[in-house]
Design an enzyme around this catalytic site. Structure first.
Site, PDB file in Angstrom:
ATOM      1  N   ASN A  61       0.828  -1.198   0.000  1.00 56.45           N
ATOM      2  CA  ASN A  61       0.000   0.000   0.000  1.00 56.45           C
ATOM      3  C   ASN A  61       0.864   1.250   0.000  1.00 56.45           C
ATOM      4  O   ASN A  61       1.993   1.263   0.507  1.00 56.45           O
ATOM      5  CB  ASN A  61      -0.993  -0.006   1.162  1.00 56.45           C
ATOM      6  CG  ASN A  61      -0.384  -0.155   2.539  1.00 56.45           C
ATOM      7  OD1 ASN A  61       0.601  -0.867   2.727  1.00 56.45           O
ATOM      8  ND2 ASN A  61      -0.981   0.491   3.522  1.00 56.45           N
ATOM      9  N   GLU A  63       0.381   5.318   0.767  1.00 57.06           N
ATOM     10  CA  GLU A  63      -0.505   6.360   1.284  1.00 57.06           C
ATOM     11  C   GLU A  63      -0.132   7.728   0.721  1.00 57.06           C
ATOM     12  O   GLU A  63       0.949   7.917   0.163  1.00 57.06           O
ATOM     13  CB  GLU A  63      -0.434   6.404   2.815  1.00 57.06           C
ATOM     14  CG  GLU A  63      -1.018   5.173   3.453  1.00 57.06           C
ATOM     15  CD  GLU A  63      -1.001   5.208   4.964  1.00 57.06           C
ATOM     16  OE1 GLU A  63      -1.682   4.359   5.550  1.00 57.06           O
ATOM     17  OE2 GLU A  63      -0.320   6.058   5.579  1.00 57.06           O
ATOM     18  N   ASN A  64      -1.046   8.675   0.914  1.00 54.17           N
ATOM     19  CA  ASN A  64      -0.852  10.041   0.471  1.00 54.17           C
ATOM     20  C   ASN A  64      -1.607  10.936   1.441  1.00 54.17           C
ATOM     21  O   ASN A  64      -2.666  10.544   1.936  1.00 54.17           O
ATOM     22  CB  ASN A  64      -1.399  10.183  -0.950  1.00 54.17           C
ATOM     23  CG  ASN A  64      -1.025  11.489  -1.582  1.00 54.17           C
ATOM     24  OD1 ASN A  64      -1.540  12.539  -1.208  1.00 54.17           O
ATOM     25  ND2 ASN A  64      -0.106  11.427  -2.533  1.00 54.17           N
ATOM     26  N   ALA A  65      -1.108  12.123   1.704  1.00 51.59           N
ATOM     27  CA  ALA A  65      -1.790  13.053   2.611  1.00 51.59           C
ATOM     28  C   ALA A  65      -3.212  13.346   2.120  1.00 51.59           C
ATOM     29  O   ALA A  65      -4.117  13.563   2.930  1.00 51.59           O
ATOM     30  CB  ALA A  65      -0.999  14.341   2.762  1.00 51.59           C
ATOM     31  N   CYS A  72      -4.194   0.733  -2.436  1.00 51.74           N
ATOM     32  CA  CYS A  72      -4.065  -0.506  -1.669  1.00 51.74           C
ATOM     33  C   CYS A  72      -3.013  -1.432  -2.276  1.00 51.74           C
ATOM     34  O   CYS A  72      -2.716  -1.367  -3.463  1.00 51.74           O
ATOM     35  CB  CYS A  72      -5.395  -1.247  -1.649  1.00 51.74           C
ATOM     36  SG  CYS A  72      -6.756  -0.317  -0.908  1.00 51.74           S
ATOM     37  N   GLU A  74      -3.223  -4.643  -2.877  1.00 48.75           N
ATOM     38  CA  GLU A  74      -3.751  -5.570  -3.877  1.00 48.75           C
ATOM     39  C   GLU A  74      -3.789  -4.933  -5.256  1.00 48.75           C
ATOM     40  O   GLU A  74      -3.365  -5.535  -6.238  1.00 48.75           O
ATOM     41  CB  GLU A  74      -5.175  -6.027  -3.490  1.00 48.75           C
ATOM     42  CG  GLU A  74      -5.249  -6.748  -2.173  1.00 48.75           C
ATOM     43  CD  GLU A  74      -5.526  -5.849  -0.968  1.00 48.75           C
ATOM     44  OE1 GLU A  74      -6.172  -6.332  -0.021  1.00 48.75           O
ATOM     45  OE2 GLU A  74      -5.090  -4.678  -0.963  1.00 48.75           O
ATOM     46  N   CYS A 111     -10.405  -4.578   0.393  1.00 47.75           N
ATOM     47  CA  CYS A 111     -11.516  -3.630   0.425  1.00 47.75           C
ATOM     48  C   CYS A 111     -12.424  -3.853  -0.787  1.00 47.75           C
ATOM     49  O   CYS A 111     -12.092  -4.637  -1.687  1.00 47.75           O
ATOM     50  CB  CYS A 111     -10.977  -2.195   0.446  1.00 47.75           C
ATOM     51  SG  CYS A 111     -10.309  -1.633  -1.140  1.00 47.75           S
TER      52      CYS A 111
END
Length: 159
Positions: A61, A63-65, A72, A74, A111
């Site tokens: 995964n 992430e970003n602010a 994700c 997957e 998800c």
């Protein structure tokens, strides 16, 4: 009124009962958690896919602010596999999570967005994809992404 009952078959077993290839795939997903970019949640997810040529690819995964801009594990992994080997079907995917200093005891499940992408990938190659979801105490195995998303939206609805 009519009622519809849906059932999903999930094989549940400890890691020691996995095949050698399943263990290898889970280990690749575990290794991928180390490279996840998770400065906000600290929740590392790794995924690994087994292609029909025997190659294993992994991702994690990111992430970003601006939260919706992250991705994700997957989807990162499946999109990488499809971009790198567009003619190779994915036979299996393993998903693993690391949080607060250890792999999660409970299995980690994809998800809804990832479930849809996994299903689309199955349809693309007209072949089921084994889904392995790992937790320290158990592994869940599904024979197909259809089992993750039984009432799915598909291309047949666009016709």
């Amino acid at each position: 009124m009519k009622e519809i009952n849906l059932a999903t078959k999930i094989a549940v077993y400890p890691l020691v009962e996995c095949s050698e290839m399943e263990k290898k795939l889970i280990e690749a997903a575990k290794e991928a958690t180390k490279k996840a970019y998770v400065p906000y949640s600290g929740f590392r997810v790794g995924a690994a896919v087994l292609l029909d040529n025997g190659e294993i690819l992994s991702g994690n995964n990111q992430e970003n602010a601006a939260y919706p801009s992250g991705l994700c594990a997957e989807r990162t992994t499946v999109f990488f596999a499809n971009a790198t080997y567009p003619d190779r079907k994915i036979e299996a995917i393993a998903v693993v999570a690391w949080h607060k200093g250890h792999f999660t005891n409970d299995v980690i499940t994809p998800c809804g967005g990832c479930r849809q992408v996994l299903l689309e990938t199955e349809k693309r190659f007209n072949a089921p994809m084994k889904i392995l979801m790992y937790g320290n105490e158990t592994v869940y195995m599904l024979e197909s992404a259809k089992d993750l998303l039984p009432l799915s939206f598909g291309d047949e609805m666009l016709k």
